[in-house]
Design an enzyme around this catalytic site. Structure first.
Site, PDB file in Angstrom:
ATOM      1  N   ASN A 155       0.818  -1.201   0.000  1.00  0.00           N
ATOM      2  CA  ASN A 155       0.000   0.000   0.000  1.00  0.00           C
ATOM      3  C   ASN A 155       0.856   1.257   0.000  1.00  0.00           C
ATOM      4  O   ASN A 155       1.750   1.399  -0.815  1.00  0.00           O
ATOM      5  CB  ASN A 155      -1.002  -0.035   1.156  1.00  0.00           C
ATOM      6  CG  ASN A 155      -2.401  -0.382   0.671  1.00  0.00           C
ATOM      7  OD1 ASN A 155      -2.882   0.187  -0.300  1.00  0.00           O
ATOM      8  ND2 ASN A 155      -3.056  -1.318   1.335  1.00  0.00           N
ATOM      9  N   ASP A 203      -3.317   2.289   5.348  1.00  0.00           N
ATOM     10  CA  ASP A 203      -3.531   2.058   3.921  1.00  0.00           C
ATOM     11  C   ASP A 203      -2.632   3.018   3.140  1.00  0.00           C
ATOM     12  O   ASP A 203      -1.426   3.000   3.302  1.00  0.00           O
ATOM     13  CB  ASP A 203      -5.022   2.236   3.606  1.00  0.00           C
ATOM     14  CG  ASP A 203      -5.458   1.540   2.325  1.00  0.00           C
ATOM     15  OD1 ASP A 203      -4.677   1.523   1.355  1.00  0.00           O
ATOM     16  OD2 ASP A 203      -6.600   1.032   2.275  1.00  0.00           O
TER      17      ASP A 203
END
Length: 292
Positions: A155, A203
């Site tokens: 990510n 994330d």
């Protein structure tokens, strides 16, 4: 008598709705300075979106397969991190593969452009099998170098203002890691910050002009900012649980744009999948375009 200073974490909810979309898995906001627009994707919806905040103009382009990221190119157009590899989309709409490497059960995920104009593209398995993903560096001529080969969900990736540090998230680890970066190589991996149990999973991320790291929290309904020494100093709380990524945009790079997701939610919030913005959140760094 010595006074002890206590670190204060500022918490706000000062967001606005930029685009009331219903993206299944909105991701990867990136400010395209040359075009004066924000570029972002809906991975599972196979869509590349653009948004011009000055005029309100939006575009949506379909891709033939899942698209993990779309980043501006120096000569115009976009570089796409797709299911089967990395491709180039010209300004006129023509597409060609730069590096095609289909792996059954795997797709492209988040990506970022390094200070030298190379693309650092992540992959992951659809079943999120441990160690099934990678992080690779792709140059303009299509040369691919594997940077990390034991990744689960690759990510957020970003660089410090001077380019000497690289920040990285492999989501299930709950960590934001930091590496020393020089000439396209990274060493000295260590932990900048760890997201505590119950606060969601890290994330996408972005680095601001002060060298602080902003990270979106999947199932955490928030974006956090960490200082270069790993201290949490700001939290932006949001009404949607699945915040996926963040990036500064606007003419002066002071507005923080946030992508969100609705996939997997039984009763999604009306704004799940929308593009949100926090006006005047800070000051971002101008992002380099892909050199290819």
């Amino acid at each position: 008598m010595t006074k002890t200073k206590t670190k204060t974490t500022k918490t706000t909810t000062a967001y606005e709705v930029a685009v009331r979309a219903e993206a299944a898995l909105g991701e990867g906001p990136t400010w395209d300075a040359a075009a004066g627009r924000l570029v972002w994707v809906d991975i599972l919806g196979c869509r590349v979106h653009t948004y011009d905040p000055a005029s309100g103009r939006r575009t949506v382009r379909a891709t033939e397969q899942h698209v993990g990221a779309a980043k501006p190119r120096a000569g115009g157009g976009l570089v796409l991190n797709l299911r089967d590899g990395v491709g180039l989309l010209d300004a006129g709409g023509d597409f060609r593969w730069l590096h095609r490497e289909p792996v059954p059960g795997r797709r492209g995920n988040d990506a970022a452009v390094a200070p030298d104009g190379s693309l650092w593209a992540g992959t992951m398995r659809y079943d999120e099998a441990s160690g099934g993903g990678t992080l690779s560096r792709i140059t303009a001529d299509g040369t691919v170098t594997t940077v990390l080969d034991d990744v689960t969900v690759s990510n957020g990736t970003g660089w410090s203002p001077d380019g000497r540090l690289m920040y990285y998230v492999d989501t299930p680890t709950r960590r934001i890691d930091v590496f020393d970066h020089e000439a396209g190589e990274v060493t000295g991996r260590r932990t900048l910050a760890e997201i505590e149990e119950g606060a969601g999973f890290p994330d996408g991320l972005t680095v601001d002009a002060d060298g602080c790291v902003w990270v979106a929290l999947w199932d955490g309904a928030a974006v956090r900012r960490y200082t270069p020494d790993g201290e949490l100093d700001r939290v932006v709380e949001l009404p949607v649980p699945r915040v996926t990524a963040c990036a500064f945009g606007g003419a002066d790079l002071t507005d923080l744009y946030l992508t969100t997701a609705r996939t997997g939610l039984v009763a999604p919030h009306p704004l799940a999948g929308a593009l949100l913005v926090v006006p005047g959140a800070g000051r971002g760094l101008e992002q380099p375009a892909f050199a290819g």
